[in-house]
Design an enzyme around this catalytic site. Structure first.
Site, mmCIF file in Angstrom:
data_model
loop_
_atom_site.group_PDB
_atom_site.id
_atom_site.type_symbol
_atom_site.label_atom_id
_atom_site.label_comp_id
_atom_site.label_asym_id
_atom_site.label_seq_id
_atom_site.Cartn_x
_atom_site.Cartn_y
_atom_site.Cartn_z
ATOM 1 N N ASP A 136 1.404 4.633 2.300
ATOM 2 C CA ASP A 136 1.070 5.252 3.579
ATOM 3 C C ASP A 136 1.444 6.727 3.542
ATOM 4 O O ASP A 136 2.608 7.070 3.355
ATOM 5 C CB ASP A 136 1.842 4.558 4.712
ATOM 6 C CG ASP A 136 1.589 3.063 4.760
ATOM 7 O OD1 ASP A 136 0.481 2.670 5.165
ATOM 8 O OD2 ASP A 136 2.496 2.290 4.374
ATOM 9 N N ASP B 196 -3.310 4.437 2.600
ATOM 10 C CA ASP B 196 -3.685 4.840 3.955
ATOM 11 C C ASP B 196 -3.372 6.316 4.112
ATOM 12 O O ASP B 196 -2.224 6.729 3.940
ATOM 13 C CB ASP B 196 -2.863 4.065 5.008
ATOM 14 C CG ASP B 196 -3.269 2.611 5.118
ATOM 15 O OD1 ASP B 196 -4.382 2.255 4.685
ATOM 16 O OD2 ASP B 196 -2.465 1.815 5.653
ATOM 17 N N ASP C 156 0.851 -1.194 0.000
ATOM 18 C CA ASP C 156 0.000 0.000 0.000
ATOM 19 C C ASP C 156 0.883 1.239 0.000
ATOM 20 O O ASP C 156 2.117 1.140 -0.011
ATOM 21 C CB ASP C 156 -0.934 -0.004 1.218
ATOM 22 C CG ASP C 156 -0.185 0.208 2.535
ATOM 23 O OD1 ASP C 156 1.065 0.232 2.538
ATOM 24 O OD2 ASP C 156 -0.853 0.350 3.563
HETATM 25 P P1 8DG Z 1 4.147 -2.620 3.049
HETATM 26 O O1 8DG Z 1 2.957 -1.719 3.047
HETATM 27 O O2 8DG Z 1 5.198 -2.184 2.115
HETATM 28 O O3 8DG Z 1 3.763 -4.041 2.873
HETATM 29 O O4 8DG Z 1 4.827 -2.526 4.500
HETATM 30 P P2 8DG Z 1 4.628 -1.415 5.578
HETATM 31 O O5 8DG Z 1 4.403 -0.076 4.954
HETATM 32 O O6 8DG Z 1 5.745 -1.508 6.546
HETATM 33 O O7 8DG Z 1 3.337 -1.922 6.327
HETATM 34 P P3 8DG Z 1 1.966 -1.199 6.641
HETATM 35 O O8 8DG Z 1 1.003 -2.294 6.974
HETATM 36 O O9 8DG Z 1 1.540 -0.286 5.583
HETATM 37 O O10 8DG Z 1 2.246 -0.422 7.987
HETATM 38 C C1 8DG Z 1 3.117 0.692 8.109
HETATM 39 C C2 8DG Z 1 3.073 1.247 9.516
HETATM 40 O O11 8DG Z 1 1.837 1.878 9.760
HETATM 41 C C3 8DG Z 1 3.219 0.171 10.572
HETATM 42 O O12 8DG Z 1 4.331 0.476 11.371
HETATM 43 C C4 8DG Z 1 1.994 0.213 11.388
HETATM 44 C C5 8DG Z 1 1.321 1.477 10.966
HETATM 45 N N1 8DG Z 1 -0.129 1.342 10.810
HETATM 46 C C6 8DG Z 1 -0.860 0.909 9.755
HETATM 47 N N2 8DG Z 1 -2.193 1.005 9.996
HETATM 48 C C7 8DG Z 1 -2.280 1.493 11.217
HETATM 49 C C8 8DG Z 1 -3.367 1.836 12.016
HETATM 50 O O13 8DG Z 1 -4.522 1.704 11.648
HETATM 51 N N3 8DG Z 1 -3.062 2.347 13.230
HETATM 52 C C9 8DG Z 1 -1.761 2.516 13.623
HETATM 53 N N4 8DG Z 1 -1.507 3.031 14.814
HETATM 54 N N5 8DG Z 1 -0.724 2.203 12.888
HETATM 55 C C10 8DG Z 1 -0.976 1.703 11.704
HETATM 56 O O14 8DG Z 1 -0.390 0.515 8.708
HETATM 57 MN MN MN Z 2 2.648 0.271 3.813
HETATM 58 MN MN MN Z 3 -0.502 0.779 5.573
#
Ligand code: 8DG
Ligand code: MN
Ligand code: MN
Length: 398
Positions: A206, A322, A204
């Site tokens: 972020d 996100d 995704d």
């Molecule tokens: P990827 O997307 O490349 O697979 O890996 P990533 O970017 O490391 O994983 P991610 O699932 O997108 O998560 C990135 C960071 O964001 C992770 O440290 C946790 C945080 N995070 C979410 N969603 C949420 C949420 O709803 N609440 C909180 N507090 N943190 C979140 O991704």
């Molecule tokens: Mn991510």
């Molecule tokens: Mn994410």
């Protein structure tokens, strides 16, 4: 320099926040196997086992050498008997019997398949499995009631399982920034998550949004989402304020209260600067192969199913995004919290609690002895509060 390790080497910390973990993983062979065992433990809702394998995998990722013999593991923490047995077997036979069996296992395969759908967690996947469902076709054909999120997840499945490239992430950041600036010209839109850690692809995008004048950011998310929706950029959206139940149950430690939006973004391919949209490493082969089998993925894919987005030569790609909005005074904490990796975050919080008697979240750092919040304008200041050496994002790939 030889790959040999000696007793004089710096000891390895059991805390990921005291290790430097780049993307240069020399121990892929072992970490891939351990990752599958961790995943399976998650599918069995065995959190302790999941964490044990995740930690074992993470520690191997941080080693500046390739493990070639069991002796190389002397003094390395976080390696349980089971993980050591897996490593030993791989060293001896080139693979691990337990893992090889697992990837052939019907339940493992099915739960992996179902949880790769946006909006489907382990509990739901397991329920469907117990009801006898095995494939996405069977799921679609069944009368099972899906949430709006899951419906979108299935509808855009073939796109969402293709890794997002850095070029795509960057163009989405720019598009969102432009939308944000319509309402707040001085707002900042920062790429976080895996891409900030230097990954070339991810599941995704972020994005963290803030504004220097605290309070100005209020209401921004709704304005931005509405505007983008009118522009036809949004395939699915789920705005949450502070009732983020999903994460509360799944990872209570990472739970936060920011205004955020889980999106499926419609990215026009001509908005991306770099050519290669369809190719990328790091494919989840099981899911991608399945999509191909179903005639969903790849270049020439079309699906007869009425609910499927027919895909021949479409000029856009569905991408998970996100969006998070943080008040300026909490921005450094939000940035640190959303940069990850998950295990790095987890260990930062664990370290803070055990060694400093402090509570760290994506909002703040609270000193439980002085009974006060510690302010920070930068990530460097947060590490300093914790008495930790600063670890840059590129070295947080724990
Ligand atoms: P990827 O997307 O490349 O697979 O890996 P990533 O970017 O490391 O994983 P991610 O699932 O997108 O998560 C990135 C960071 O964001 C992770 O440290 C946790 C945080 N995070 C979410 N969603 C949420 C949420 O709803 N609440 C909180 N507090 N943190 C979140 O991704
Ligand atoms: Mn991510
Ligand atoms: Mn994410």
């Amino acid at each position: 320099r030889t790959a040999d390790r000696s007793a004089t080497d710096i000891p390895v910390s059991q805390y990921a926040c005291q290790r430097r973990t780049t993307l240069n993983n020399r121990n892929n062979l072992f970490t891939n196997a351990l990752k599958i065992l961790a995943e399976n433990a998650e599918f069995c809702e065995n959190e302790g086992r999941n964490l044990a394998f995740a930690r074992a995998s993470s520690i191997l990722k941080s080693l500046p050498y390739r493990v070639t013999k069991m002796d190389d593991l002397q003094g390395i923490p976080s390696l349980g008997e089971h993980s050591k047995k897996v490593i030993k077997e791989i060293l001896e036979d080139g693979n691990c019997g337990e893992v090889e069996k697992l990837i052939q296992n019907e339940r493992y395969q099915t739960l992996k398949r179902f949880t790769s759908i946006f909006g489907v967690g382990v509990k739901t996947a397991d329920k469907w499995y117990r009801e006898g469902l095995r494939t996405l076709h069977e799921l679609k054909a069944s009368k099972i009631k899906l949430t709006k999120e899951q419906e979108a997840g299935l509808l855009y499945y073939e796109d969402l399982i293709v890794p997002v490239t850095m070029a795509e992430a960057d163009s989405i950041r720019k598009i969102v920034e432009e939308a944000v600036h319509r309402f707040l010209p001085a707002a900042v839109v920062k790429l976080t998550g895996g891409f900030r850690r230097g990954k070339e692809s991810g599941h995704d995008v972020d994005l963290l949004i803030t504004h220097q004048d605290e309070g100005k950011e209020q209401g921004l998310l709704h304005q931005v989402i509405n505007w983008m929706a009118v522009q036809g950029m949004i395939l699915y959206d789920d705005i949450t304020d502070n009732r983020d139940q999903k994460w509360k149950t799944k990872e209570p430690e990472l739970f936060d209260h920011f205004a955020k939006c889980y999106l499926i973004f419609k990215l026009q391919k001509d908005m991306v600067n770099v050519v290669d949209l369809n190719t990328s490493g790091d494919h989840d082969s099981l899911a991608v192969n399945e999509a191909k089998e179903m005639g969903l993925g790849g270049q020439a894919g079309t699906c007869e199913h009425a609910g499927c987005a027919s895909v021949k030569d479409k000029d856009w790609k569905a991408i998970r995004v996100d969006l998070v909005v943080a008040p300026f005074s909490q921005y450094a904490y939000a940035l640190l919290g959303w940069t990850g990796s998950r295990l790095f975050e987890r260990d930062l919080r664990r370290y803070a609690k055990h060694f400093k008697h402090m509570s760290l979240s994506s909002h703040s750092l609270f000193d439980n002895e002085q009974k006060r919040f510690l302010m920070a304008a930068t990530e460097e200041e947060i590490f300093a509060h914790l008495g930790l050496d600063y670890i840059p994002p590129q070295e947080r790939n724990a």
